[in-house]
Design a protein around this motif. Structure first.
Motif, PDB file in Angstrom:
ATOM      1  N   ARG A 131     -24.966   3.025   4.062  1.00 19.28           N
ATOM      2  CA  ARG A 131     -26.631   3.240   3.944  1.00 19.28           C
ATOM      3  C   ARG A 131     -27.262   3.515   5.160  1.00 19.28           C
ATOM      4  NH1 ARG A 131     -27.465  -3.027   3.313  1.00 19.28           N
ATOM      5  NH2 ARG A 131     -27.246  -2.896   5.395  1.00 19.28           N
ATOM      6  N   TRP A 163      -6.458  14.824  -5.761  1.00 18.04           N
ATOM      7  CA  TRP A 163      -6.982  15.684  -6.696  1.00 18.04           C
ATOM      8  C   TRP A 163      -8.477  15.549  -6.877  1.00 18.04           C
ATOM      9  CZ3 TRP A 163      -4.684  19.853  -9.152  1.00 18.04           C
ATOM     10  CH2 TRP A 163      -3.246  19.923  -8.678  1.00 18.04           C
ATOM     11  N   GLU A 167     -10.399  17.334  -4.156  1.00 15.70           N
ATOM     12  CA  GLU A 167     -10.232  18.783  -4.337  1.00 15.70           C
ATOM     13  C   GLU A 167     -11.253  19.381  -5.152  1.00 15.70           C
ATOM     14  OE1 GLU A 167      -7.435  21.024  -3.334  1.00 15.70           O
ATOM     15  OE2 GLU A 167      -6.232  19.522  -2.076  1.00 15.70           O
ATOM     16  N   ILE A 168     -11.178  18.683  -6.572  1.00 15.40           N
ATOM     17  CA  ILE A 168     -12.243  19.104  -7.551  1.00 15.40           C
ATOM     18  C   ILE A 168     -13.570  19.071  -7.112  1.00 15.40           C
ATOM     19  CG2 ILE A 168     -12.858  18.815  -9.837  1.00 15.40           C
ATOM     20  CD1 ILE A 168      -9.914  18.033 -10.505  1.00 15.40           C
ATOM     21  N   LEU A 218       0.664  -1.171  -0.168  1.00 20.64           N
ATOM     22  CA  LEU A 218      -0.296   0.032   0.116  1.00 20.64           C
ATOM     23  C   LEU A 218       0.766   1.128  -0.081  1.00 20.64           C
ATOM     24  CD1 LEU A 218      -2.820  -0.983   2.516  1.00 20.64           C
ATOM     25  CD2 LEU A 218      -2.730  -1.351   0.049  1.00 20.64           C
ATOM     26  N   PHE A 228     -18.563  -2.208  -2.903  1.00 15.26           N
ATOM     27  CA  PHE A 228     -18.958  -3.294  -2.139  1.00 15.26           C
ATOM     28  C   PHE A 228     -18.563  -3.103  -0.612  1.00 15.26           C
ATOM     29  CE2 PHE A 228     -19.241  -5.228  -6.485  1.00 15.26           C
ATOM     30  CZ  PHE A 228     -20.563  -5.863  -6.466  1.00 15.26           C
ATOM     31  N   GLU A 229     -17.628  -2.429  -0.541  1.00 17.43           N
ATOM     32  CA  GLU A 229     -16.958  -2.393   0.951  1.00 17.43           C
ATOM     33  C   GLU A 229     -17.550  -1.038   1.630  1.00 17.43           C
ATOM     34  OE1 GLU A 229     -15.349  -4.838   2.429  1.00 17.43           O
ATOM     35  OE2 GLU A 229     -14.491  -5.986   0.600  1.00 17.43           O
ATOM     36  N   LEU A 230     -17.492  -0.066   0.749  1.00 18.60           N
ATOM     37  CA  LEU A 230     -18.073   1.381   1.464  1.00 18.60           C
ATOM     38  C   LEU A 230     -19.530   1.414   1.322  1.00 18.60           C
ATOM     39  CD1 LEU A 230     -15.252   3.946   0.317  1.00 18.60           C
ATOM     40  CD2 LEU A 230     -15.173   2.512   2.330  1.00 18.60           C
ATOM     41  N   TYR A 263     -14.410  -1.456  -6.826  1.00 20.93           N
ATOM     42  CA  TYR A 263     -14.951  -2.814  -6.169  1.00 20.93           C
ATOM     43  C   TYR A 263     -15.082  -2.383  -4.464  1.00 20.93           C
ATOM     44  CZ  TYR A 263     -15.568  -7.098  -3.513  1.00 20.93           C
ATOM     45  OH  TYR A 263     -15.701  -8.058  -2.619  1.00 20.93           O
ATOM     46  N   ASN A 323     -16.396  -6.735   7.348  1.00 18.19           N
ATOM     47  CA  ASN A 323     -17.362  -5.825   6.769  1.00 18.19           C
ATOM     48  C   ASN A 323     -18.715  -5.864   7.234  1.00 18.19           C
ATOM     49  OD1 ASN A 323     -19.193  -4.254   5.286  1.00 18.19           O
ATOM     50  ND2 ASN A 323     -17.900  -4.317   3.469  1.00 18.19           N
ATOM     51  N   GLN A 359      -7.810  -3.935   0.172  1.00 18.60           N
ATOM     52  CA  GLN A 359      -6.722  -3.242  -0.487  1.00 18.60           C
ATOM     53  C   GLN A 359      -5.620  -4.201  -0.694  1.00 18.60           C
ATOM     54  OE1 GLN A 359      -6.233   0.112   1.825  1.00 18.60           O
ATOM     55  NE2 GLN A 359      -7.532   1.519   0.545  1.00 18.60           N
ATOM     56  N   PHE A 416     -14.687  21.446  -4.333  1.00 14.98           N
ATOM     57  CA  PHE A 416     -14.683  22.785  -4.745  1.00 14.98           C
ATOM     58  C   PHE A 416     -15.730  22.963  -5.336  1.00 14.98           C
ATOM     59  CE2 PHE A 416     -13.843  26.020  -7.707  1.00 14.98           C
ATOM     60  CZ  PHE A 416     -13.324  27.098  -7.126  1.00 14.98           C
ATOM     61  N   SER A 461     -21.582  -5.355   6.666  1.00 18.30           N
ATOM     62  CA  SER A 461     -22.814  -5.765   5.445  1.00 18.30           C
ATOM     63  C   SER A 461     -22.938  -6.880   4.823  1.00 18.30           C
ATOM     64  CB  SER A 461     -22.682  -4.726   4.536  1.00 18.30           C
ATOM     65  OG  SER A 461     -22.724  -3.158   5.281  1.00 18.30           O
ATOM     66  N   HIS A 462     -21.490  -7.804   5.002  1.00 25.99           N
ATOM     67  CA  HIS A 462     -21.594  -9.007   4.237  1.00 25.99           C
ATOM     68  C   HIS A 462     -21.606 -10.088   5.092  1.00 25.99           C
ATOM     69  CE1 HIS A 462     -21.124  -6.415   0.808  1.00 25.99           C
ATOM     70  NE2 HIS A 462     -19.966  -6.252   1.130  1.00 25.99           N
ATOM     71  N   THR A 503     -10.723   3.854   6.595  1.00 24.93           N
ATOM     72  CA  THR A 503      -9.453   3.499   7.715  1.00 24.93           C
ATOM     73  C   THR A 503     -10.008   2.387   8.342  1.00 24.93           C
ATOM     74  OG1 THR A 503     -10.820   4.758   9.535  1.00 24.93           O
ATOM     75  CG2 THR A 503      -9.319   5.926   8.084  1.00 24.93           C
ATOM     76  N   ARG A 504     -11.056   1.556   8.104  1.00 23.87           N
ATOM     77  CA  ARG A 504     -11.440   0.318   8.747  1.00 23.87           C
ATOM     78  C   ARG A 504     -10.449  -0.920   8.174  1.00 23.87           C
ATOM     79  NH1 ARG A 504     -16.400   1.207  11.421  1.00 23.87           N
ATOM     80  NH2 ARG A 504     -16.264   3.614  11.997  1.00 23.87           N
ATOM     81  N   PRO A 522     -22.355  -0.174   1.190  1.00 25.24           N
ATOM     82  CA  PRO A 522     -23.230  -0.972   2.120  1.00 25.24           C
ATOM     83  C   PRO A 522     -23.230  -0.250   3.492  1.00 25.24           C
ATOM     84  CG  PRO A 522     -21.789  -2.504   0.843  1.00 25.24           C
ATOM     85  CD  PRO A 522     -21.428  -1.340   0.541  1.00 25.24           C
ATOM     86  N   ASN A 523     -22.163   0.283   3.728  1.00 25.67           N
ATOM     87  CA  ASN A 523     -21.914   0.641   5.095  1.00 25.67           C
ATOM     88  C   ASN A 523     -22.199   2.029   5.481  1.00 25.67           C
ATOM     89  OD1 ASN A 523     -21.074  -1.890   6.473  1.00 25.67           O
ATOM     90  ND2 ASN A 523     -19.273  -1.431   5.155  1.00 25.67           N
ATOM     91  N   HIS A 528      -9.931  -3.661  -7.152  1.00 27.52           N
ATOM     92  CA  HIS A 528      -9.889  -2.597  -7.802  1.00 27.52           C
ATOM     93  C   HIS A 528     -10.784  -1.465  -6.650  1.00 27.52           C
ATOM     94  CE1 HIS A 528     -11.051   0.340 -10.829  1.00 27.52           C
ATOM     95  NE2 HIS A 528      -9.968  -0.198 -11.529  1.00 27.52           N
ATOM     96  N   ASP A 575     -13.458  -4.270  13.512  1.00 30.70           N
ATOM     97  CA  ASP A 575     -12.899  -3.608  12.274  1.00 30.70           C
ATOM     98  C   ASP A 575     -12.857  -4.401  11.098  1.00 30.70           C
ATOM     99  OD1 ASP A 575     -13.555  -0.744  12.486  1.00 30.70           O
ATOM    100  OD2 ASP A 575     -11.565  -0.282  12.176  1.00 30.70           O
TER     101      ASP A 575
END
Ligand code: SF4
Ligand code: SF4
Lengths: 692, 339
Positions: free
Chosen positions: B256, B169, B172-173, A414, B249-251, B245, A457, B237, B176, A459-460, B229-230, B253-254, B242, A454
């Motif tokens: 919601r 970036w 920022e865009i 990362l 799929f990870e962000l 994804y 997830n 990652q 703005f 939700s799954h 940050t979880r 649903p949470n 990707h 943490d």
């Protein structure tokens, strides 16, 4: 002693919370007698009711909590008959409480001086100038450097350890009879914690304050308290003098607790930890009779599960009481819980080698339209070099800011390394971000995370999350096959198969960590990085998860990098240890080498700081001064020079220390002469030997 | 616990109370209504046939909703108000109502009979039946209001996720642009956009999106910044997923939960906005009944104080719908805080 009135006495105290589901008893039949000047520890796992007791003493029960039985006597008077006004006065001046989170007691928008001065102004009617002078004296008494500066700071301008000292100073300013400490050091680094513990002990001596110390850490309780109550699931299960309880524990739960923490004699092969099976019952699902019964190996039907249990005094010692029906029948010496010895694992070839790995961050304080702000370099990792072999466990030990998480990020791709090499087999990883790595390289490196809340997830489903890894790494792609592997993994981590369909919120912390382990091993990794995988779990569950992790590792001959701050755990499970401080490796070697002299001065302090729950060993007393410097502004020369007791002025704070080598693989980064380093005394010694 | 005892007593309903059946029912209710209101003219004479499946779907959803929300009476009241209007909207063609566009007897006061017809809520200045106009009028408000809010959410959430997760970036865009849009008063933004594009339902959607998406983007961005940050995101990652994804799929649903509460509140604002725009003549056009139009027309009537019912009927209708949305939001928030 006997004609004194106890400062605090709880008699058959019962506390309940009222929720939609009905009444939930939080604490049942709790007794406590606290004499002036005495320090009493309450130890237990989450949900055992230890904090509820503290809140009841403070009479902060909230809307839905109530004392439903028994009484709390403060200096001989029942607190429940006191008026609100009286209670408020007592809370402010005679009972003070220190919480885990120092910021909970500090007002972020007020100068510390003003907050501290309020106390004597309100209680003793001092003038502001006098009050400030008292506050300054008190800050000096809690060993804060430069009290004047601190008086004129806001809480967020000082570090966590300093904040906690300010809170303690604030508590002491009203000259309380009783100080309640609820996990006061849990949020702090070990070397900082050691300082606070020392302070607490000094307070007991100097002010004669009675204390109730609440913690989940048996070692800390041993270092601070005279007496101890062990709580389990809302009940006190064992009470007594601290040495009696530690040396002759008479309750199966207490015994289990000691069996599941790594004490100095524990060894992952010869004397593995013994976990307490099962998990804590939920408050509304407590069994009939003994709450510990479902997890107890001594359980006997018809005896342990009838009616409410009483506290029985241990014969020959009136003060020592246990809540167990069978404690006299159990042969405490013979029935010691023993783990099965396992054959040691021989490490294989080198799998991972890190060579002069360096990671610098440039913090650019500019934004989109402001460029060229002042850029600072944070040296998160400086020239790290070490190797890890197949089936070996290498522990990376350090406190906050030591760079262990940055290292994990570089390894996982990362972040890019600024310099140096990280080789996994013959693939160079340092300059290969994760999106450029091929599938098999990614699958070879997996991670187990620290925080059970943490790591999954929410939700799954569990099955979905493990299945994703299997598919992603191409272990299998066919639906049925993936399912099969998920089931097998759940078996391996000893979870029921139908957990696959559950969502994380239906699992306990320990179960979530198991799923995290299953997920990490789903892609058959070569190297697993475990970032404090058990530190957030309850003590009785920690051992089970640790053992599980090591069993799987053993079976797959996986290399494990175990990141931790806890040297007792590390001593137990690591083959080699790397000690880091502010981004540099200070010392590395085999576990035996690290735990025996010669030490690096930092390792020595770290060893001395970790509380050990064992009365059979003696520890040298070393408390570091100050706090860990910020990694963005490290000291010149040796990073440890601001706190090192051996610091050589003119050398250590100017030049980078050389690497002293003591035999193969054992290296210490220090200016001290090798001969001098070798002369150091061991930090932890058996008590018998110490008496000689 | 609550879930298990429903399961014991009502196996059929509880089987429906899962994401998939609920989504299916929602679509079954919504798509016909949307098709009818937006494209009713093109479908032709038998347009009302499309609404047939929507009626039972709405009723079942209402029952399910009551069961799910029964712990909060606030939410139940909100749900009842909203579903009352939804039911009216889907069943309007089948109710025994007078033609809402046919002038019969101008200025009839409520509860009087004229020309052999009994007018519960009277008639307006052209003599059209108020009751029937009120019921028909809810269709357009509901359909355009919900559609506009949905589109605004999709756009806002997308940008919020990108800006929160990718940072740098992108952030920022997007931030703005959002700040520029947020600096306009909402009404000014509406009026400018609708004056430029011309008044129509679809342009209302565009206008609402421009006005609401920035605020939604900010909420989602804040949540994404926290969630990324979880450890599970970190795990994804390091698995080489990707970014797209991870965002979906990870962000997503949470985020919601908090978003649904906000959406209910925002539905209320959007309803106000659409009614106001129609009132100003910038929204939906006559002659079809619509609450905003009804208010607009009644406001032009002389001696309003004498015919105040003309104003009160549509005004109270709008208020009850908005109140419904807000109570639902309150109830949802209350319930989410309890868990
Ligand atoms: S009472 Fe029975 S079940 Fe409970 S701790 Fe004692 S032996 Fe075990
Ligand atoms: S180099 Fe100096 S300051 Fe650093 S650890 Fe050694 S003695 Fe201490």
């Amino acid at each position: 002693m006997s004609d004194q009135t106890p400062v605090l006495e709880c008699r058959n105290l019962c506390i309940s919370y009222y929720t939609r589901a009905g009444e939930i008893p939080a604490v049942v039949d709790f007794n406590l007698k606290l004499m002036p000047g005495e320090a009493h520890g309450i130890v237990g796992e989450s949900g055992c009711g230890k904090s509820t007791v503290a809140l009841a003493i403070m009479q902060y029960m909230g809307k839905n909590g109530a004392i439903v039985g028994g009484e709390i006597l403060f200096e001989g008077r029942d607190m429940r008959t006191m008026s609100d006004e009286e209670l408020r006065r007592i809370r402010g001046s005679k009972i003070a409480m220190v919480y885990q989170e120092p910021m909970a007691s500090l007002n972020p928008s007020m100068l510390i001086g003003a907050q501290l001065a309020e106390v004597p102004i309100y209680h003793d009617g001092l003038s502001e100038a006098d009050a400030l002078r008292r506050a300054e004296e008190m800050l000096a008494k809690v060993r804060l450097p430069d009290p004047k500066r601190i008086l004129n700071s806001y809480p967020h301008q000082i570090s966590g350890g300093q904040q906690q000292r300010v809170v303690i100073a604030m508590a002491l300013l009203s000259n309380p009879k009783l100080l309640l400490l609820d996990e006061p050091t849990t949020a702090l680094d070990v070397t900082v914690e050691a300082g606070i513990v020392e302070l607490i002990n000094e307070i007991a001596e100097e002010f004669g304050t009675s204390m109730i110390y609440i913690s989940h850490n048996l070692g800390l309780i041993l270092e601070t308290c005279d007496r101890l109550t062990v709580m389990y699931s809302g009940e006190a299960v064992e009470v007594g003098d601290i040495h009696d309880v530690f040396e002759e524990m008479r309750h199966p739960y207490t015994r289990g607790l000691f069996g599941s923490i790594p004490l100095p004699g524990a060894d992952k092969n010869a004397h593995p930890l013994v976990a307490i099976p099962g998990q804590l019952p939920l408050p509304h699902e407590r069994p009939e009779g003994c709450n510990f019964a479902p997890r107890c190996t001594f359980f006997r039907d018809g005896l342990c599960n009838v009616g409410a249990l009483k506290m029985h005094p241990v014969p020959g010692d009136d003060d020592h009481k246990v809540r167990c029906e069978r404690f006299q029948e159990i042969d405490w010496d013979r029935d010691l819980p023993k783990g099965e010895a396992k054959p040691p694992v021989l490490p294989g070839d080198t799998v991972l080698s890190v060579e002069n790995m360096t990671k610098h961050y440039i913090i650019d304080e500019g934004g989109l339209f402001v460029s060229g702000g002042d850029a600072r370099t944070v040296k998160a990792n400086e020239k790290l070099s070490f190797e890890a072999r197949e089936a070996e466990t290498v522990a990376i030990v350090g406190e906050s800011g030591c760079g262990k998480s940055t290292f994990a990020k570089v390894l996982m791709g990362l972040e890019d390394a600024t310099d140096g090499k990280v080789m996994l087999g013959d693939v160079e990883l340092g300059a290969l971000p994760v999106d450029k790595r091929d599938k098999s390289t990614i699958a070879k490196l997996q991670m187990v995370f620290q925080n059970p809340f943490d790591t999954l997830n929410p939700s799954h489903t569990i099955g979905g999350q493990i299945g994703r890894v299997i598919r992603k790494f191409g272990v299998a792609s066919d639906e049925a096959e993936v399912n099969e592997i998920v089931m097998r993994l759940l078996d391996t981590v000893k979870l029921p198969r139908d957990f696959a369909k559950r969502k994380p919120r239906q699992l306990s912390g320990g179960q979530k960590q198991r799923v995290g382990i299953a997920r990490a091993f789903a892609g058959n990794p070569k190297v697993v990085i475990a970032d404090e995988p058990v530190s957030a779990l309850d003590v009785s569950v920690q051992a089970a998860v640790t053992e599980l992790l090591m069993d799987i590792q053993r079976e797959n001959r996986t290399t494990m990098l175990f990141i931790s701050h806890d040297l007792s755990v590390v001593r137990y499970l690591a083959d080699r240890i790397v000690v880091m401080y502010l981004g540099r490796i200070m010392e590395q070697g085999t576990t035996e080498e690290i735990f025996a002299p010669p030490y690096h001065p930092y390792t020595e302090a770290l060893l001395a700081a970790v509380p050990i729950a064992d009365t059979r060993v003696e520890k040298r007393h070393i408390v570091l001064k100050g706090e860990i410097p910020s990694p963005s502004n490290p000291p010149k020369g040796c990073p440890f020079s601001t706190r090192c007791p051996y610091m050589i002025p003119g050398t250590c704070d100017v030049d980078l220390p050389p690497l002293r080598s003591f035999g193969e693989g054992h290296g210490i980064l220090c200016h001290l002469d090798p001969a001098e380093l070798s002369k150091m005394e061991p930090v932890i010694k058996p008590r018998a030997q110490a008496a000689e | 616990m609550a879930v298990t005892d429903i399961q014991a007593s009502q196996p059929f309903l509880s089987r429906l109370l899962r994401p998939r059946p609920v989504i299916a029912l929602l679509l079954l209710m919504w798509l016909p209504l949307m098709a009818y209101v937006m494209f009713g003219k093109t479908i032709g004479n038998n347009a009302q046939m499309v609404l047939l499946p929507a009626i039972p779907a709405t009723l079942i959803l209402y029952i399910l909703g009551i069961r799910a929300f029964r712990e909060s009476w606030v939410a139940v009241i909100g749900l009842t108000l909203v579903f009352f209007w939804l039911l009216m909207a889907v069943s309007a063609p089948y109710l025994p109502l007078l033609d809402p566009n046919k002038p019969i007897a101008p200025f009839t006061t409520p509860f009087t009979e004229r020309k052999d017809v009994f007018f519960w809520l009277g008639t307006d200045f052209k003599g059209r039946d108020m009751l029937s106009r009120m019921i028909w009028g809810c269709q357009r408000v509901l359909v355009w209001g919900v559609t506009a809010t949905l589109v605004a959410y999709v756009v806002g959430a997308l940008f919020g996720l990108i800006s929160g997760y990718l940072s740098g970036w992108w952030d920022e865009i997007i931030s703005f642009a959002a700040n520029v849009l947020l600096s306009f008063p909402v009404m000014v933004l509406f009026i400018v956009i609708l004056n430029y594009l011309g008044p129509s339902g679809f342009n209302i959607v565009v206008a609402v999106t421009f006005a609401s998406a920035p605020a939604i983007m900010r909420i989602v961005r804040g949540l994404a910044l926290d969630i990324k940050t979880r450890d599970y995101v970190f795990a994804a990652q390091t698995r080489g997923e990707h970014p797209l994804y991870i965002m979906i799929f990870e962000l997503l649903p949470n985020v919601r939960g908090p978003i649904i509460v906000d959406a209910c509140l925002r539905l209320g604002y959007t309803t106000v906005a659409i009614t106001t725009l129609t009132f100003l003549g910038l929204g939906l056009q006559p002659p079809d009944p619509d609450w905003g139009l009804m208010i607009r027309e009644s406001a032009k009537t002389a001696m309003l104080w004498k015919f105040s019912y003309m104003l009160l009927v549509p005004a109270l209708s709008v208020s009850s719908l908005i109140l419904g949305f807000n109570l639902m939001a309150d109830g949802l928030r209350e319930m989410s805080l309890r868990d």
